[in-house]
Design a protein around this motif. Structure first.
Motif, PDB file in Angstrom:
ATOM      1  N   GLN A 258       0.827  -1.208   0.000  1.00 18.99           N
ATOM      2  CA  GLN A 258       0.000   0.000   0.000  1.00 18.99           C
ATOM      3  C   GLN A 258       0.860   1.256   0.000  1.00 18.99           C
ATOM      4  OE1 GLN A 258      -3.358  -0.190  -0.347  1.00 18.99           O
ATOM      5  NE2 GLN A 258      -3.184   2.014  -0.720  1.00 18.99           N
ATOM      6  N   THR A 259       1.990   1.215   0.714  1.00 17.93           N
ATOM      7  CA  THR A 259       2.884   2.374   0.735  1.00 17.93           C
ATOM      8  C   THR A 259       3.456   2.642  -0.646  1.00 17.93           C
ATOM      9  OG1 THR A 259       3.468   1.896   3.039  1.00 17.93           O
ATOM     10  CG2 THR A 259       4.936   3.346   1.826  1.00 17.93           C
ATOM     11  N   SER A 260       3.863   1.613  -1.342  1.00 18.53           N
ATOM     12  CA  SER A 260       4.441   1.805  -2.678  1.00 18.53           C
ATOM     13  C   SER A 260       3.405   2.383  -3.642  1.00 18.53           C
ATOM     14  CB  SER A 260       4.981   0.479  -3.212  1.00 18.53           C
ATOM     15  OG  SER A 260       3.942  -0.475  -3.372  1.00 18.53           O
ATOM     16  N   ARG A 261       2.150   1.918  -3.534  1.00 20.39           N
ATOM     17  CA  ARG A 261       1.105   2.466  -4.423  1.00 20.39           C
ATOM     18  C   ARG A 261       0.815   3.933  -4.086  1.00 20.39           C
ATOM     19  NH1 ARG A 261       2.352  -0.463  -8.034  1.00 20.39           N
ATOM     20  NH2 ARG A 261       4.073  -0.822  -6.595  1.00 20.39           N
ATOM     21  N   ASP A 262       0.694   4.229  -2.792  1.00 26.94           N
ATOM     22  CA  ASP A 262       0.362   5.602  -2.392  1.00 26.94           C
ATOM     23  C   ASP A 262       1.489   6.571  -2.723  1.00 26.94           C
ATOM     24  OD1 ASP A 262      -2.008   4.627  -1.430  1.00 26.94           O
ATOM     25  OD2 ASP A 262      -1.361   4.563   0.666  1.00 26.94           O
ATOM     26  N   LEU A 263       2.727   6.126  -2.512  1.00 27.64           N
ATOM     27  CA  LEU A 263       3.852   7.032  -2.768  1.00 27.64           C
ATOM     28  C   LEU A 263       4.042   7.248  -4.265  1.00 27.64           C
ATOM     29  CD1 LEU A 263       5.573   8.390  -0.612  1.00 27.64           C
ATOM     30  CD2 LEU A 263       7.437   6.871  -1.234  1.00 27.64           C
ATOM     31  N   THR A 264       3.808   6.241  -5.069  1.00 31.92           N
ATOM     32  CA  THR A 264       3.893   6.412  -6.525  1.00 31.92           C
ATOM     33  C   THR A 264       2.871   7.442  -6.996  1.00 31.92           C
ATOM     34  OG1 THR A 264       4.650   4.123  -6.788  1.00 31.92           O
ATOM     35  CG2 THR A 264       3.758   5.224  -8.735  1.00 31.92           C
ATOM     36  N   LYS A 265       1.681   7.370  -6.452  1.00 26.45           N
ATOM     37  CA  LYS A 265       0.650   8.351  -6.808  1.00 26.45           C
ATOM     38  C   LYS A 265       1.040   9.751  -6.353  1.00 26.45           C
ATOM     39  CE  LYS A 265      -4.251   9.405  -6.095  1.00 26.45           C
ATOM     40  NZ  LYS A 265      -5.516   8.945  -5.455  1.00 26.45           N
ATOM     41  N   ALA A 266       1.575   9.860  -5.125  1.00 27.04           N
ATOM     42  CA  ALA A 266       1.972  11.173  -4.610  1.00 27.04           C
ATOM     43  C   ALA A 266       3.064  11.801  -5.465  1.00 27.04           C
ATOM     44  CB  ALA A 266       2.437  11.034  -3.160  1.00 27.04           C
ATOM     45  N   VAL A 267       4.029  10.994  -5.908  1.00 32.29           N
ATOM     46  CA  VAL A 267       5.095  11.513  -6.763  1.00 32.29           C
ATOM     47  C   VAL A 267       4.536  11.963  -8.100  1.00 32.29           C
ATOM     48  CG1 VAL A 267       7.177  10.850  -8.040  1.00 32.29           C
ATOM     49  CG2 VAL A 267       6.913  10.172  -5.648  1.00 32.29           C
ATOM     50  N   LYS A 268       3.638  11.182  -8.657  1.00 29.33           N
ATOM     51  CA  LYS A 268       3.017  11.554  -9.935  1.00 29.33           C
ATOM     52  C   LYS A 268       2.277  12.887  -9.826  1.00 29.33           C
ATOM     53  CE  LYS A 268       1.209  10.865 -14.110  1.00 29.33           C
ATOM     54  NZ  LYS A 268       0.244  11.963 -14.178  1.00 29.33           N
ATOM     55  N   LEU A 269       1.482  13.063  -8.789  1.00 25.66           N
ATOM     56  CA  LEU A 269       0.721  14.304  -8.613  1.00 25.66           C
ATOM     57  C   LEU A 269       1.641  15.494  -8.351  1.00 25.66           C
ATOM     58  CD1 LEU A 269      -2.255  12.996  -6.425  1.00 25.66           C
ATOM     59  CD2 LEU A 269      -2.247  13.527  -8.873  1.00 25.66           C
ATOM     60  N   ALA A 270       2.722  15.251  -7.585  1.00 26.49           N
ATOM     61  CA  ALA A 270       3.624  16.349  -7.262  1.00 26.49           C
ATOM     62  C   ALA A 270       4.353  16.870  -8.496  1.00 26.49           C
ATOM     63  CB  ALA A 270       4.631  15.902  -6.199  1.00 26.49           C
ATOM     64  N   PHE A 271       4.767  15.980  -9.383  1.00 24.99           N
ATOM     65  CA  PHE A 271       5.510  16.409 -10.563  1.00 24.99           C
ATOM     66  C   PHE A 271       4.591  16.782 -11.724  1.00 24.99           C
ATOM     67  CE2 PHE A 271       8.954  14.615  -8.188  1.00 24.99           C
ATOM     68  CZ  PHE A 271      10.070  15.308  -8.622  1.00 24.99           C
ATOM     69  N   ASP A 272       3.285  16.532 -11.575  1.00 19.91           N
ATOM     70  CA  ASP A 272       2.336  17.002 -12.584  1.00 19.91           C
ATOM     71  C   ASP A 272       1.933  18.450 -12.359  1.00 19.91           C
ATOM     72  OD1 ASP A 272       2.311  14.776 -14.061  1.00 19.91           O
ATOM     73  OD2 ASP A 272       0.434  13.964 -13.281  1.00 19.91           O
ATOM     74  N   LYS A 273       2.158  18.969 -11.155  1.00 21.02           N
ATOM     75  CA  LYS A 273       1.753  20.344 -10.847  1.00 21.02           C
ATOM     76  C   LYS A 273       2.607  21.333 -11.627  1.00 21.02           C
ATOM     77  CE  LYS A 273       0.002  19.442  -6.190  1.00 21.02           C
ATOM     78  NZ  LYS A 273       0.165  19.760  -4.752  1.00 21.02           N
ATOM     79  N   LYS A 274       1.955  22.256 -12.289  1.00 22.68           N
ATOM     80  CA  LYS A 274       2.652  23.290 -13.038  1.00 22.68           C
ATOM     81  C   LYS A 274       2.842  24.526 -12.165  1.00 22.68           C
ATOM     82  CE  LYS A 274       2.558  20.738 -16.715  1.00 22.68           C
ATOM     83  NZ  LYS A 274       3.792  20.115 -17.220  1.00 22.68           N
ATOM     84  N   PRO A 275       3.944  25.222 -12.311  1.00 21.81           N
ATOM     85  CA  PRO A 275       4.130  26.452 -11.531  1.00 21.81           C
ATOM     86  C   PRO A 275       3.047  27.476 -11.877  1.00 21.81           C
ATOM     87  CG  PRO A 275       5.774  26.287 -13.276  1.00 21.81           C
ATOM     88  CD  PRO A 275       5.065  24.971 -13.238  1.00 21.81           C
ATOM     89  N   GLU A 276       2.547  28.116 -10.841  1.00 22.67           N
ATOM     90  CA  GLU A 276       1.495  29.102 -11.033  1.00 22.67           C
ATOM     91  C   GLU A 276       2.041  30.324 -11.772  1.00 22.67           C
ATOM     92  OE1 GLU A 276      -0.252  30.058  -7.353  1.00 22.67           O
ATOM     93  OE2 GLU A 276      -0.993  28.034  -6.924  1.00 22.67           O
ATOM     94  N   VAL A 277       1.307  30.733 -12.818  1.00 25.30           N
ATOM     95  CA  VAL A 277       1.695  31.906 -13.599  1.00 25.30           C
ATOM     96  C   VAL A 277       0.928  33.123 -13.054  1.00 25.30           C
ATOM     97  CG1 VAL A 277       1.749  32.947 -15.892  1.00 25.30           C
ATOM     98  CG2 VAL A 277       2.087  30.479 -15.614  1.00 25.30           C
ATOM     99  N   PRO A 278       1.600  34.202 -12.650  1.00 23.17           N
ATOM    100  CA  PRO A 278       0.908  35.371 -12.105  1.00 23.17           C
ATOM    101  C   PRO A 278      -0.043  35.977 -13.128  1.00 23.17           C
ATOM    102  CG  PRO A 278       3.267  35.475 -11.673  1.00 23.17           C
ATOM    103  CD  PRO A 278       3.056  34.362 -12.640  1.00 23.17           C
ATOM    104  N   ASP A 279      -1.190  36.411 -12.641  1.00 24.22           N
ATOM    105  CA  ASP A 279      -2.180  37.064 -13.471  1.00 24.22           C
ATOM    106  C   ASP A 279      -1.725  38.504 -13.739  1.00 24.22           C
ATOM    107  OD1 ASP A 279      -4.332  37.988 -14.795  1.00 24.22           O
ATOM    108  OD2 ASP A 279      -5.809  37.578 -13.230  1.00 24.22           O
ATOM    109  N   PRO A 280      -1.515  38.866 -14.987  1.00 23.21           N
ATOM    110  CA  PRO A 280      -1.026  40.249 -15.276  1.00 23.21           C
ATOM    111  C   PRO A 280      -1.979  41.309 -14.749  1.00 23.21           C
ATOM    112  CG  PRO A 280      -0.833  38.845 -17.200  1.00 23.21           C
ATOM    113  CD  PRO A 280      -1.616  38.064 -16.188  1.00 23.21           C
ATOM    114  N   GLN A 281      -3.289  41.096 -14.797  1.00 23.33           N
ATOM    115  CA  GLN A 281      -4.228  42.093 -14.302  1.00 23.33           C
ATOM    116  C   GLN A 281      -4.103  42.271 -12.800  1.00 23.33           C
ATOM    117  OE1 GLN A 281      -8.117  40.932 -15.615  1.00 23.33           O
ATOM    118  NE2 GLN A 281      -7.669  41.323 -17.793  1.00 23.33           N
ATOM    119  N   ALA A 282      -3.830  41.101 -12.107  1.00 18.29           N
ATOM    120  CA  ALA A 282      -3.674  41.195 -10.655  1.00 18.29           C
ATOM    121  C   ALA A 282      -2.430  41.960 -10.301  1.00 18.29           C
ATOM    122  CB  ALA A 282      -3.630  39.787 -10.034  1.00 18.29           C
ATOM    123  N   ILE A 283      -1.363  41.819 -11.136  1.00 11.67           N
ATOM    124  CA  ILE A 283      -0.115  42.552 -10.860  1.00 11.67           C
ATOM    125  C   ILE A 283      -0.328  44.041 -11.063  1.00 11.67           C
ATOM    126  CG2 ILE A 283       2.263  42.875 -11.628  1.00 11.67           C
ATOM    127  CD1 ILE A 283       2.369  39.933 -12.312  1.00 11.67           C
TER     128      ILE A 283
END
Length: 274
Positions: free
Chosen positions: A247-272
Protein backbone atom coordinates in the motif's frame (compact mmCIF):
# COMPACT_ATOMS: atom_id res chain seq x y z
CA UNK A 1 -18.29 -103.28 27.54
CA UNK A 2 -14.67 -102.98 26.65
CA UNK A 3 -15.51 -100.39 23.95
CA UNK A 4 -17.57 -98.42 26.43
CA UNK A 5 -14.77 -98.51 28.95
CA UNK A 6 -12.25 -97.37 26.32
CA UNK A 7 -14.56 -94.52 25.30
CA UNK A 8 -14.95 -93.37 28.93
CA UNK A 9 -11.20 -93.48 29.47
CA UNK A 10 -10.53 -91.53 26.27
CA UNK A 11 -13.19 -88.99 27.17
CA UNK A 12 -11.74 -88.48 30.64
CA UNK A 13 -8.25 -88.09 29.16
CA UNK A 14 -9.50 -85.54 26.62
CA UNK A 15 -11.35 -83.60 29.31
CA UNK A 16 -8.27 -83.62 31.53
CA UNK A 17 -6.15 -82.37 28.63
CA UNK A 18 -8.68 -79.67 27.76
CA UNK A 19 -8.82 -78.60 31.40
CA UNK A 20 -5.04 -78.35 31.53
CA UNK A 21 -5.01 -76.32 28.31
CA UNK A 22 -7.81 -74.09 29.57
CA UNK A 23 -5.99 -73.47 32.85
CA UNK A 24 -2.74 -72.80 31.04
CA UNK A 25 -4.23 -70.40 28.50
CA UNK A 26 -6.54 -68.74 31.00
CA UNK A 27 -3.47 -67.37 32.74
CA UNK A 28 -2.10 -66.32 29.34
CA UNK A 29 -5.37 -64.58 28.43
CA UNK A 30 -5.55 -62.77 31.77
CA UNK A 31 -1.90 -61.80 31.47
CA UNK A 32 -2.47 -60.58 27.89
CA UNK A 33 -5.46 -58.46 28.95
CA UNK A 34 -3.51 -56.97 31.86
CA UNK A 35 -0.54 -56.31 29.57
CA UNK A 36 -2.78 -54.64 26.98
CA UNK A 37 -4.42 -52.37 29.56
CA UNK A 38 -1.13 -51.38 31.15
CA UNK A 39 0.52 -50.89 27.75
CA UNK A 40 -2.38 -48.74 26.52
CA UNK A 41 -2.24 -46.51 29.60
CA UNK A 42 1.55 -46.22 29.60
CA UNK A 43 1.65 -45.44 25.86
CA UNK A 44 -0.91 -42.67 26.35
CA UNK A 45 1.01 -41.18 29.29
CA UNK A 46 4.35 -41.25 27.46
CA UNK A 47 2.72 -39.78 24.34
CA UNK A 48 1.25 -36.85 26.29
CA UNK A 49 4.53 -36.31 28.13
CA UNK A 50 6.43 -36.25 24.83
CA UNK A 51 3.86 -33.87 23.28
CA UNK A 52 4.07 -31.41 26.18
CA UNK A 53 7.85 -31.63 26.25
CA UNK A 54 8.14 -30.94 22.52
CA UNK A 55 5.84 -27.93 22.77
CA UNK A 56 8.18 -26.40 25.34
CA UNK A 57 11.06 -26.51 22.84
CA UNK A 58 11.44 -23.20 21.01
CA UNK A 59 10.67 -23.44 17.31
CA UNK A 60 8.79 -26.77 17.41
CA UNK A 61 5.45 -26.50 15.63
CA UNK A 62 2.31 -27.92 17.28
CA UNK A 63 1.66 -30.11 14.24
CA UNK A 64 5.15 -31.57 14.43
CA UNK A 65 4.84 -32.19 18.18
CA UNK A 66 1.55 -34.02 17.63
CA UNK A 67 3.07 -36.12 14.84
CA UNK A 68 6.05 -37.25 16.93
CA UNK A 69 3.91 -37.95 20.01
CA UNK A 70 1.51 -40.09 17.95
CA UNK A 71 4.44 -41.94 16.38
CA UNK A 72 5.79 -42.76 19.86
CA UNK A 73 2.37 -43.93 21.02
CA UNK A 74 1.83 -46.24 18.06
CA UNK A 75 5.34 -47.66 18.32
CA UNK A 76 4.72 -48.53 21.99
CA UNK A 77 1.37 -50.12 21.16
CA UNK A 78 3.00 -52.29 18.47
CA UNK A 79 5.61 -53.38 21.03
CA UNK A 80 2.83 -54.26 23.49
CA UNK A 81 0.99 -56.33 20.86
CA UNK A 82 4.19 -58.25 20.08
CA UNK A 83 4.64 -58.97 23.80
CA UNK A 84 1.03 -60.17 24.04
CA UNK A 85 1.57 -62.56 21.14
CA UNK A 86 4.62 -63.87 22.96
CA UNK A 87 2.35 -64.82 25.87
CA UNK A 88 0.65 -67.34 23.58
CA UNK A 89 3.87 -68.89 22.33
CA UNK A 90 4.09 -66.97 19.07
CA UNK A 91 7.67 -66.47 17.88
CA UNK A 92 8.16 -62.71 18.21
CA UNK A 93 11.17 -62.75 15.90
CA UNK A 94 9.02 -63.92 13.01
CA UNK A 95 6.37 -61.31 13.90
CA UNK A 96 8.96 -58.52 13.86
CA UNK A 97 10.30 -59.77 10.54
CA UNK A 98 6.78 -59.77 9.10
CA UNK A 99 6.16 -56.25 10.42
CA UNK A 100 9.43 -55.10 8.86
CA UNK A 101 8.51 -56.58 5.50
CA UNK A 102 5.04 -55.04 5.69
CA UNK A 103 6.54 -51.67 6.58
CA UNK A 104 8.92 -51.89 3.62
CA UNK A 105 6.07 -52.76 1.26
CA UNK A 106 3.92 -49.93 2.58
CA UNK A 107 6.84 -47.51 2.29
CA UNK A 108 7.40 -48.44 -1.34
CA UNK A 109 3.69 -48.15 -2.11
CA UNK A 110 3.43 -44.75 -0.41
CA UNK A 111 6.76 -43.37 -1.59
CA UNK A 112 5.28 -40.08 -2.80
CA UNK A 113 3.24 -39.63 0.38
CA UNK A 114 6.24 -40.34 2.59
CA UNK A 115 8.23 -37.81 0.58
CA UNK A 116 5.61 -35.19 1.37
CA UNK A 117 5.71 -36.14 5.06
CA UNK A 118 9.50 -35.85 5.14
CA UNK A 119 9.30 -32.47 3.40
CA UNK A 120 6.55 -31.36 5.81
CA UNK A 121 8.71 -32.27 8.81
CA UNK A 122 11.64 -30.29 7.41
CA UNK A 123 9.39 -27.29 6.68
CA UNK A 124 8.00 -27.39 10.21
CA UNK A 125 11.48 -27.68 11.73
CA UNK A 126 13.35 -25.11 9.62
CA UNK A 127 10.32 -22.79 9.23
CA UNK A 128 11.15 -20.99 5.95
CA UNK A 129 7.61 -19.61 6.18
CA UNK A 130 4.88 -19.34 8.80
CA UNK A 131 1.12 -18.88 8.78
CA UNK A 132 0.23 -15.40 7.54
CA UNK A 133 3.46 -14.81 5.60
CA UNK A 134 3.51 -14.10 1.88
CA UNK A 135 5.80 -16.32 -0.20
CA UNK A 136 6.66 -17.04 -3.81
CA UNK A 137 8.34 -20.00 -5.50
CA UNK A 138 8.90 -20.83 -9.13
CA UNK A 139 5.25 -21.75 -9.69
CA UNK A 140 3.42 -21.00 -6.41
CA UNK A 141 2.72 -17.72 -4.68
CA UNK A 142 0.33 -16.59 -1.97
CA UNK A 143 -0.22 -16.14 1.76
CA UNK A 144 0.28 -19.17 4.01
CA UNK A 145 -2.98 -20.39 5.60
CA UNK A 146 -1.80 -23.67 7.17
CA UNK A 147 1.28 -25.90 7.12
CA UNK A 148 0.50 -29.62 7.46
CA UNK A 149 2.52 -32.81 7.25
CA UNK A 150 1.30 -33.64 3.74
CA UNK A 151 0.52 -30.29 2.10
CA UNK A 152 0.49 -26.53 2.65
CA UNK A 153 -2.58 -24.36 2.19
CA UNK A 154 -2.20 -20.94 0.57
CA UNK A 155 -4.45 -18.04 -0.41
CA UNK A 156 -3.42 -16.20 -3.58
CA UNK A 157 -3.54 -12.42 -3.97
CA UNK A 158 -6.79 -12.68 -5.93
CA UNK A 159 -8.49 -14.75 -3.21
CA UNK A 160 -8.05 -18.25 -4.67
CA UNK A 161 -7.45 -21.28 -2.42
CA UNK A 162 -4.40 -23.33 -3.33
CA UNK A 163 -3.14 -26.63 -1.86
CA UNK A 164 0.53 -27.39 -2.56
CA UNK A 165 2.21 -30.74 -1.73
CA UNK A 166 5.08 -30.15 0.67
CA UNK A 167 7.60 -31.78 -1.67
CA UNK A 168 6.97 -29.02 -4.25
CA UNK A 169 7.84 -26.38 -1.64
CA UNK A 170 10.88 -28.07 -0.16
CA UNK A 171 12.88 -28.71 -3.34
CA UNK A 172 12.73 -25.15 -4.74
CA UNK A 173 14.01 -21.73 -3.65
CA UNK A 174 11.45 -19.80 -1.58
CA UNK A 175 11.08 -16.02 -1.51
CA UNK A 176 9.48 -14.87 1.74
CA UNK A 177 8.20 -11.30 1.44
CA UNK A 178 7.07 -11.07 5.07
CA UNK A 179 9.91 -12.60 7.09
CA UNK A 180 12.07 -9.48 7.46
CA UNK A 181 10.73 -6.41 9.24
CA UNK A 182 11.46 -3.85 6.51
CA UNK A 183 11.48 -3.93 2.74
CA UNK A 184 12.90 -1.55 0.14
CA UNK A 185 11.16 0.04 -2.81
CA UNK A 186 12.25 2.36 -5.62
CA UNK A 187 10.37 4.89 -7.71
CA UNK A 188 11.98 6.23 -10.88
CA UNK A 189 10.86 9.40 -12.65
CA UNK A 190 12.07 11.19 -15.76
CA UNK A 191 12.64 14.95 -15.94
CA UNK A 192 13.91 17.17 -18.71
CA UNK A 193 17.61 17.89 -18.98
CA UNK A 194 16.83 21.59 -18.48
CA UNK A 195 14.89 21.02 -15.24
CA UNK A 196 16.43 21.69 -11.84
CA UNK A 197 17.97 18.33 -10.84
CA UNK A 198 18.63 19.27 -7.20
CA UNK A 199 15.11 20.60 -6.73
CA UNK A 200 13.62 17.39 -8.18
CA UNK A 201 15.69 15.24 -5.81
CA UNK A 202 14.75 17.44 -2.85
CA UNK A 203 11.06 17.19 -3.76
CA UNK A 204 11.28 13.40 -3.84
CA UNK A 205 12.89 13.36 -0.40
CA UNK A 206 10.19 15.65 1.01
CA UNK A 207 7.44 13.42 -0.36
CA UNK A 208 9.01 10.33 1.22
CA UNK A 209 9.67 11.99 4.58
CA UNK A 210 6.05 13.18 4.77
CA UNK A 211 4.78 9.56 4.88
CA UNK A 212 4.86 8.11 8.42
CA UNK A 213 4.98 4.55 7.09
CA UNK A 214 8.50 5.07 5.73
CA UNK A 215 11.22 4.23 8.23
CA UNK A 216 13.75 6.86 9.23
CA UNK A 217 16.74 4.52 9.42
CA UNK A 218 17.97 4.11 6.77
CA UNK A 219 16.58 7.42 5.50
CA UNK A 220 15.12 7.89 2.00
CA UNK A 221 17.68 8.68 -0.68
CA UNK A 222 17.77 9.65 -4.34
CA UNK A 223 20.26 9.13 -7.15
CA UNK A 224 20.57 9.73 -10.88
CA UNK A 225 19.70 6.41 -12.48
CA UNK A 226 20.31 7.34 -16.13
CA UNK A 227 20.37 10.28 -18.54
CA UNK A 228 20.52 11.07 -22.21
CA UNK A 229 20.57 14.20 -24.37
CA UNK A 230 17.04 15.31 -23.47
CA UNK A 231 16.10 13.70 -20.14
CA UNK A 232 17.35 12.54 -16.77
CA UNK A 233 16.04 9.59 -14.74
CA UNK A 234 15.97 10.02 -10.96
CA UNK A 235 15.24 7.16 -8.54
CA UNK A 236 13.83 7.48 -5.03
CA UNK A 237 14.88 4.66 -2.73
CA UNK A 238 13.17 4.15 0.62
CA UNK A 239 12.38 1.44 3.21
CA UNK A 240 8.99 0.67 4.75
CA UNK A 241 7.49 -1.93 7.09
CA UNK A 242 6.98 -5.19 5.19
CA UNK A 243 3.30 -5.42 6.10
CA UNK A 244 2.71 -1.91 4.67
CA UNK A 245 5.00 -2.27 1.65
CA UNK A 246 2.36 -2.80 -1.02
CA UNK A 247 0.00 0.00 0.00
CA UNK A 248 2.88 2.37 0.74
CA UNK A 249 4.44 1.80 -2.68
CA UNK A 250 1.10 2.47 -4.42
CA UNK A 251 0.36 5.60 -2.39
CA UNK A 252 3.85 7.03 -2.77
CA UNK A 253 3.89 6.41 -6.52
CA UNK A 254 0.65 8.35 -6.81
CA UNK A 255 1.97 11.17 -4.61
CA UNK A 256 5.09 11.51 -6.76
CA UNK A 257 3.02 11.55 -9.93
CA UNK A 258 0.72 14.30 -8.61
CA UNK A 259 3.62 16.35 -7.26
CA UNK A 260 5.51 16.41 -10.56
CA UNK A 261 2.34 17.00 -12.58
CA UNK A 262 1.75 20.34 -10.85
CA UNK A 263 2.65 23.29 -13.04
CA UNK A 264 4.13 26.45 -11.53
CA UNK A 265 1.49 29.10 -11.03
CA UNK A 266 1.69 31.91 -13.60
CA UNK A 267 0.91 35.37 -12.10
CA UNK A 268 -2.18 37.06 -13.47
CA UNK A 269 -1.03 40.25 -15.28
CA UNK A 270 -4.23 42.09 -14.30
CA UNK A 271 -3.67 41.19 -10.65
CA UNK A 272 -0.12 42.55 -10.86
CA UNK A 273 -1.28 45.82 -12.41
CA UNK A 274 -3.96 46.18 -9.76
Amino acid sequence: MEQASSFVVATRAALAQLTAIAVQYSFSVVGAIVLLVIGWVVAGLISRWAHNGLLRIHGIDATLAQFFSNAIRYALLILVIVMVLGQFGVQTASVLAALGAAGLAIGLALQGTLQNIAAGIMLLVLRPFRVGESIETGSISGTIVDVGLFATELRTSDGVYRLAPNSTLWNVPITNYSRLRTRRHEITITIGSDDDLDEAQAKLIRIAEADDRIVKDPPPSTYVADFDAGSVKISLRYWSISSDWWQTSRDLTKAVKLAFDKKPEVPDPQAIQA
